[in-house]
Structures are given as C-alpha cells and as structure tokens.
Scaffold this motif. Structure first.
Motif, mmCIF file in Angstrom:
data_model
loop_
_atom_site.group_PDB
_atom_site.id
_atom_site.type_symbol
_atom_site.label_atom_id
_atom_site.label_comp_id
_atom_site.label_asym_id
_atom_site.label_seq_id
_atom_site.Cartn_x
_atom_site.Cartn_y
_atom_site.Cartn_z
ATOM 1 N N ALA B 7 36.324 33.044 29.008
ATOM 2 C CA ALA B 7 36.338 34.308 29.741
ATOM 3 C C ALA B 7 35.184 34.351 30.743
ATOM 4 O O ALA B 7 35.363 34.739 31.899
ATOM 5 C CB ALA B 7 36.229 35.468 28.757
ATOM 6 N N ARG B 8 34.020 33.955 30.269
ATOM 7 C CA ARG B 8 32.860 33.976 31.139
ATOM 8 C C ARG B 8 33.081 33.086 32.359
ATOM 9 O O ARG B 8 32.924 33.517 33.494
ATOM 10 C CB ARG B 8 31.634 33.493 30.368
ATOM 11 C CG ARG B 8 30.332 33.704 31.127
ATOM 12 C CD ARG B 8 29.166 33.162 30.333
ATOM 13 N NE ARG B 8 29.238 33.597 28.937
ATOM 14 C CZ ARG B 8 28.762 32.914 27.918
ATOM 15 N NH1 ARG B 8 28.190 31.752 28.120
ATOM 16 N NH2 ARG B 8 28.876 33.382 26.691
ATOM 17 N N LEU B 9 33.479 31.841 32.083
ATOM 18 C CA LEU B 9 33.679 30.896 33.175
ATOM 19 C C LEU B 9 34.733 31.382 34.165
ATOM 20 O O LEU B 9 34.614 31.189 35.371
ATOM 21 C CB LEU B 9 34.069 29.518 32.616
ATOM 22 C CG LEU B 9 34.253 28.427 33.659
ATOM 23 C CD1 LEU B 9 32.955 28.210 34.430
ATOM 24 C CD2 LEU B 9 34.688 27.124 33.007
ATOM 25 N N ALA B 10 35.770 32.024 33.629
ATOM 26 C CA ALA B 10 36.858 32.465 34.511
ATOM 27 C C ALA B 10 36.567 33.844 35.084
ATOM 28 O O ALA B 10 37.343 34.378 35.871
ATOM 29 C CB ALA B 10 38.174 32.473 33.736
ATOM 30 N N LYS B 11 35.481 34.415 34.637
ATOM 31 C CA LYS B 11 35.094 35.754 35.090
ATOM 32 C C LYS B 11 36.180 36.787 34.817
ATOM 33 O O LYS B 11 36.575 37.556 35.702
ATOM 34 C CB LYS B 11 34.750 35.731 36.579
ATOM 35 C CG LYS B 11 33.566 34.832 36.921
ATOM 36 C CD LYS B 11 33.103 35.058 38.343
ATOM 37 C CE LYS B 11 32.099 33.972 38.760
ATOM 38 N NZ LYS B 11 31.007 33.757 37.780
ATOM 39 N N VAL B 12 36.654 36.763 33.600
ATOM 40 C CA VAL B 12 37.630 37.776 33.163
ATOM 41 C C VAL B 12 37.232 38.188 31.744
ATOM 42 O O VAL B 12 36.272 37.665 31.192
ATOM 43 C CB VAL B 12 39.063 37.221 33.139
ATOM 44 C CG1 VAL B 12 39.536 36.858 34.528
ATOM 45 C CG2 VAL B 12 39.143 36.020 32.218
ATOM 46 N N ARG B 19 45.846 36.738 26.900
ATOM 47 C CA ARG B 19 47.155 36.976 27.512
ATOM 48 C C ARG B 19 47.655 35.723 28.224
ATOM 49 O O ARG B 19 48.822 35.375 28.141
ATOM 50 C CB ARG B 19 47.041 38.125 28.509
ATOM 51 C CG ARG B 19 46.798 39.466 27.849
ATOM 52 C CD ARG B 19 47.074 40.629 28.785
ATOM 53 N NE ARG B 19 46.663 41.892 28.168
ATOM 54 C CZ ARG B 19 45.496 42.483 28.401
ATOM 55 N NH1 ARG B 19 44.631 41.958 29.251
ATOM 56 N NH2 ARG B 19 45.209 43.626 27.806
ATOM 57 N N THR B 20 46.759 35.076 28.910
ATOM 58 C CA THR B 20 47.159 33.869 29.636
ATOM 59 C C THR B 20 47.656 32.800 28.662
ATOM 60 O O THR B 20 48.708 32.196 28.864
ATOM 61 C CB THR B 20 45.968 33.307 30.439
ATOM 62 O OG1 THR B 20 45.422 34.346 31.230
ATOM 63 C CG2 THR B 20 46.413 32.154 31.311
ATOM 64 N N VAL B 27 49.789 39.135 33.892
ATOM 65 C CA VAL B 27 48.553 38.534 34.387
ATOM 66 C C VAL B 27 48.858 37.986 35.773
ATOM 67 O O VAL B 27 49.821 37.248 35.947
ATOM 68 C CB VAL B 27 48.068 37.383 33.488
ATOM 69 C CG1 VAL B 27 46.787 36.785 34.040
ATOM 70 C CG2 VAL B 27 47.863 37.864 32.065
ATOM 71 N N THR B 28 48.075 38.376 36.723
ATOM 72 C CA THR B 28 48.284 37.878 38.079
ATOM 73 C C THR B 28 48.254 36.352 38.071
ATOM 74 O O THR B 28 47.379 35.766 37.429
ATOM 75 C CB THR B 28 47.149 38.349 39.006
ATOM 76 O OG1 THR B 28 46.815 39.671 38.671
ATOM 77 C CG2 THR B 28 47.558 38.240 40.454
ATOM 78 N N PRO B 29 49.186 35.735 38.749
ATOM 79 C CA PRO B 29 49.207 34.275 38.823
ATOM 80 C C PRO B 29 47.844 33.697 39.183
ATOM 81 O O PRO B 29 47.429 32.702 38.617
ATOM 82 C CB PRO B 29 50.236 33.994 39.920
ATOM 83 C CG PRO B 29 51.152 35.156 39.863
ATOM 84 C CD PRO B 29 50.337 36.329 39.413
ATOM 85 N N VAL B 35 41.976 31.147 34.813
ATOM 86 C CA VAL B 35 41.780 30.991 33.371
ATOM 87 C C VAL B 35 42.177 29.591 32.929
ATOM 88 O O VAL B 35 41.453 28.913 32.192
ATOM 89 C CB VAL B 35 42.608 32.039 32.594
ATOM 90 C CG1 VAL B 35 42.548 31.754 31.106
ATOM 91 C CG2 VAL B 35 42.108 33.434 32.911
ATOM 92 N N ARG B 36 43.305 29.166 33.400
ATOM 93 C CA ARG B 36 43.793 27.849 32.995
ATOM 94 C C ARG B 36 42.810 26.744 33.390
ATOM 95 O O ARG B 36 42.584 25.803 32.652
ATOM 96 C CB ARG B 36 45.175 27.598 33.618
ATOM 97 C CG ARG B 36 46.248 27.412 32.545
ATOM 98 C CD ARG B 36 47.633 27.300 33.122
ATOM 99 N NE ARG B 36 48.294 28.594 33.180
ATOM 100 C CZ ARG B 36 48.718 29.183 34.288
ATOM 101 N NH1 ARG B 36 48.540 28.607 35.459
ATOM 102 N NH2 ARG B 36 49.316 30.356 34.221
#
Lengths: 336, 336
Positions: B7-12, B19-20, B27-29, B35-36
């Motif tokens: 989450a931190r790395l993806a800033k979410v 969810r991803t 979740v917005t593409p 995230v992926r």
DNA sequence: CTGTTAGCGCTTTCAA
DNA sequence: TTGAAAGCGCTAACAG
C-alpha cells in the motif's frame, strides 16, 4: 464457536485455553482438564489459519512433485505424510505436471501458505524461484540437486552403485552383451545412470557397443520403441538394463511381441522398484530406490533446519539395492 | 513484507490493495496497475491464512481418500486438483490409511482448516463425523454412499451395468462357465458387484455354480489365492471376472503359475481400469470407472453447494464402460 | 499458574 | 473510487 466460548465455558481466559491446546506445562492439570472438557462439549476445533497467523509458524511443509500419477510418487507422498504426522506437522502437496508454469503456481501456493519448509522432489525448477524461498529463509530440500547451494538440503542417490549392482548381477549370470535404455538426457539423474552403465561395462572389461545403448523417455512407450530397435539388430543383447521401471515394462512388452521369452531369451532389469514391478509377468528384477528413505531424510532435514534456524542444509546419500525377481536369468546357451 | 508495504509503495490504502488482489471492479485501472507493479517489485504474496481469517472463506476443499498408494486414487486426486485449480480453489488431501482413527484425524484437520467442502472418497466413516460437518454446514460429497442423507451430494456408480457389460462380453466370446472373485464383503461396492454378477448369470440363463464364486480382498494376494482355488477344480471356469483390477492381476499370476495361458486357456476381466492394467501381459480387459468423472462431479457438487449455500446435495450416477484388451478371448474348444 | 492485551495480515463495512 | 478502522481467532509477551 471459538476460543472465547471455550474460555467462558471453562471459566478461564483465552490464554489458558490456548496454552492447554498447545500443551503448555504451565497449566494446572485441573484447569487443563476443565478446558479439555469444554473443548469436548463444544466440539471446538482451533482455527488453523488464526493459529498460523498469530504464531508465525504454519506447521505446514510443502511437497512438490511432478505428477501424482507417476508411480514413483505415491509412496513418496505417503511416507512424507506419515513422518510429518509423527512430528505433528502437516503437508501441502503440489503437482507441477512437468510444467514450468505450474511450478511457479506451486511455489506461489507454498509462499502464500507460509510453509515452514519445502521438499522439491522434481528436477525442473528455475533459479529465481529458489531465490524466493531463500530470501524468506524457508528451508528447502532437493532430491538430487545437481548444484548444491547455500543452506539447502540435498538428498543424493548413488545411482552409479545401483547400476553397478545390476551389471554385476547380469555378469554373474553369464551375460556378456548387455544393452541399456536411457532416460531423457535432460534429466541429470538419467544422465548419471547412463554414464554409470558405460563405466560399469568398462570396469568389467566388457565391450561397449554404442548401438546397444538406446534412448527412451522414462515412459513405457519409449521403452517399447527402444527395445524394438534393440531387437532389430541381428545379434541383440542377451540382457538389457532400463533407466527406470516404466521403461523396463515397455521393453518387456516389445520382447513378448517378438515371441521371445523373459528371461529365457533375454533378461531385463529396471530401476526404481515401483509397486507395479512386483506384478509384471515375470516379476521385474530391479534396482530399488527407497522412496520412504527419501521422504524421511527430506522431511527431517527440513524440520531440523526450521527448528534450529540453521543456515546450512544437510546432505545425505541413499544407496539403492538390487531386488532380484524373475525377469533375469542365465545367458541363453549359444548366444554371446 | 505485507499488504501495508505494498500500500505504501503504491500510495494507496491497504483496502485498495486488497481489492486489487481480489479483482474487485471498483478500482481504477490505473490504480490497479500501480498496485500490481508494487506487488511485483516487492514480490508480495498475500498471506492465505490472514485472507481466510478475514474473509471467512478458505477456498480450500478437502479430499479424503484411503491410501494414495492404492492405484485407484492417484488419478482421482489429480483430476480433483486439476478442476479445483480451474475454479481457483485449493485442495487439502488426507489419507485415512483404512484406519478409523486416522479418519478422525483427517476430519479434524478439515475442520481446523475451515474447508469449504469435503469429498469423502472412502467408505469407512462414522456417522458422528458426518454430523460434525453437517452442524457446521460444510458441504460433503460421497462416493457411493449407501445411505443418502440430507444435504449431502452423492456420486453413484452403476456397478451392475459394468458387471453386465463384462458378462455379456464373455458370453459373446462363447464362455458358459464364468467364475467371479469378489472383494471384501464389508465394502458395499464389492457386495453390489458380486450380486450384479449373480444376477447377470441368471438373466443370461447360465447356471450359477457357487463354487466358482470365490472370495478375494481387492488386493493381488487375495486374487492369487482365489484363482488358485478356482483352478483346483477339475473343471474350472473358462473365464473369470474379478471385483477389481488388483484382484485380476493377482489372479493372472496364479494362472501363469499353473502353466496356463491367458486368454487361450482362460479369460480374465478386471474392474476399475487402473493405469497398471494397460501394462499387464497380456493387457487386461476391464471395466473402466472414470476417476476423472468422479472427481469432477464431486468437486462441482461441493463448489456449487458452497457457492449457492444450497441445503440439499446433488446426486449423480456414473456409467462404467468395458475396455476390451488382450486378456479375454474365445472360449477354448472342447471346454464348457 | 493465570489473565490482559496487543498484535498477526487481510477483508469488509461504512464514510467520504 | 478510495480510505479508515473494526474485526477474524489465536498467540505471546507482560503483569500479576
């Protein structure tokens, strides 16, 4: 239905229930008894997922094999499970189906379930997957890993000794022209067996006729075809060693098709001693590779490594043994 | 290394990562992609235990068998796994080793791991264990459960049809005196096969000679002994049906020991069509019971029941098919 | 010897 | 569409 309810019924804290479940010695026998009774009446089964999550230990050991329908594996799986149960551990089995992609899936499953160790009993594994385990300090045990690595246990098989025993046996029966049906050269263990055969001939001063060293695929069809080619030679060998039992079984079929008899016309020796081999007609003489031994050594190596947090793995060597049954006999008179 | 780091790395938030991972469509593409990528670079594998704990779903299906080294099971296990993987589910395999106590252990394992369903492919199971599952609303699928129950799926096998096909085949080859080697009478499925054999003879107006109905144990040794007894009779049958393939294989050995030939002197038919049967010498004519079909039906029944929360199980009937190979031939001339 | 309590890592409302 | 936060059931310090 959870540990709280048990705690309530037993009139203790959840910690005490947990301790009782885990056999801590710091619980009064009376208290423990009360807890046990509560567990009993509530038919409570502790949630493994929560346990693993809370403790950081999964008590789960992975076992990666190629294909459970390959007769080499069922006994291995069974033995591995048996010993794991003895140690109070569980087993997660995964098949790769000889498919590198499936292998990745298997590894991923192991990682997700946070296994405490993995036995990889199949040859095809990519280096980067090994790293996944290494970086997480998950103990690994390989069967016949060609390139031993830092902190990984390895179960070696002295294939050469097995092949030697087979060759010696045939020589003692008077055979001088011995053929060999190899396994896929992509398999290190198959390469070793072939090389061991060639060396054994040399050591016994038998001439090596390369046209009698055929190529199979470790399956019956390959054995069948290879043996057919062998029999096509005017002077075919009086004995043939196959790289594994399935190959030998396929080879036997080819012999029968020519109207020849085993062992009167030709002797056959297999390798592995799968269950089936005792039931062929005639029963197959073969080199037994104890799957039970492999499983035990692999599990113990993993278990010990995990428990002690050791950083270097163990290495064991297994000696195969010749099992003489009915598919080998004296060299037919008048042949070479 | 956990969902937080991702989450931190993806800033979410961790929720978005979750969810991803679970393929939520909210979740917005672009977010999902971020995230992926984070998952990728961190080599993150979601903790299955935590997932199961959090969601209440284990995505795990239990498969209880007697013994993986029993050749009937490997193919069943493989098929079950294959289909489970297709549905994104996992499989927990457990062996009972034919031991009621081990069966309890197996059930306990299933309960502790909170499986979403269990396929019980072995006959010996105590009623109270079934209740454990029922009370927790865990779907169950049985193979050949004699007494169908509320909310439990059942895969039935039309054993009688299989035996009929075998008898018909032999009759069409001219056989009039047909023997039978039964399995253990403690097994419902073995009883059914024996009864079906007797009925088939009647329907075809063949005389039933009870001395030609022998008792085996579904293993090769039992088949061997039973066939030996059969051959002791001055006028032995010209064809024998065995209750399963292992019995048939043992029987074949006994025939060879007497210097008789298959199928010239005596025809043999098995039941199950285990892998081995194609490799006997001669290859065994047998009644094929598709393990793949059993596995598929069982898994689907469980999966559907779990997903829909249905309270009543499904019931399916599988038709075995005759596989004609080389162990059956015309009745020998001059015999009855 | 026993209880309290803060996590373990993820899912899932509920709000925003 | 995203985030905050309250669990899921158990374990393991830490206190007592």
């Amino acid at each position: 239905m959870n540990i709280k309810e048990v705690a309530r019924l037993a009139k203790v804290s959840t910690a005490t229930v947990s301790r009782t479940i885990n056999g801590s010695d710091k619980v009064t026998p009376e208290t423990a008894e009360r807890v046990r009774k509560a567990i009993e009446t509530l038919k409570f089964y502790p949630n493994t997922n929560a346990r693993a999550l809370g403790s950081g230990r999964s008590s789960l050991y992975g076992l990666i094999i190629s294909d459970i329908t390959n007769p080499f594996f069922p006994e291995l799986v069974k033995s591995f499970e048996d010993i794991a149960v003895q140690y109070g551990q569980e087993v997660l089995i995964a098949n790769t189906n000889y498919d590198p992609h499936r292998m990745e899936v298997c590894v991923s499953r192991m990682l997700q379930r946070k296994v405490d160790g993995v036995a990889i009993m199949t040859s095809e594994i990519a280096e980067h997957l090994i790293d996944e385990f290494n970086s997480r300090k998950i103990p690994l045990a390989f069967l016949d890993n060609a390139t031993p690595q830092k902190g990984i246990s390895n179960i070696l098989v002295d294939y050469a000794a097995g092949i030697d025993a087979a060759v010696d046996h045939l020589i003692s029966l008077g055979h001088k022209t011995i053929g060999f049906i190899a396994g896929p050269m992509s398999l290190a263990s198959a390469r070793i067996r072939k090389r061991a055969f060639i060396n054994a001939l040399k050591r016994n001063n038998l001439k090596l006729d390369l046209q009698f060293v055929e190529q199979g695929n470790h399956r019956t069809d390959g054995g069948h075809e290879a043996m057919s080619r062998l029999l096509d030679h005017k002077a075919h060998p009086t004995a043939v060693i196959a790289s594994n039992d399935m190959t030998a079984i396929g080879a036997m079929g080819a012999v029968f098709e020519r109207g020849l008899h085993i062992p009167q016309d030709i002797s056959i020796v297999g390798f592995d001693d799968i269950e089936l081999s005792a039931f062929t007609q005639p029963a197959l003489t073969t080199v037994r590779l104890s799957r039970q031994e492999i499983a035990k050594l692999a599990f113990r190596a993993l278990y010990n490594t995990y428990q002690t947090g050791a950083t270097k793995g163990a290495e064991y060597t297994i000696q195969p043994t010749l099992v003489i049954r009915k598919s080998t006999g004296p060299k037919p008179a008048g042949k070479h």
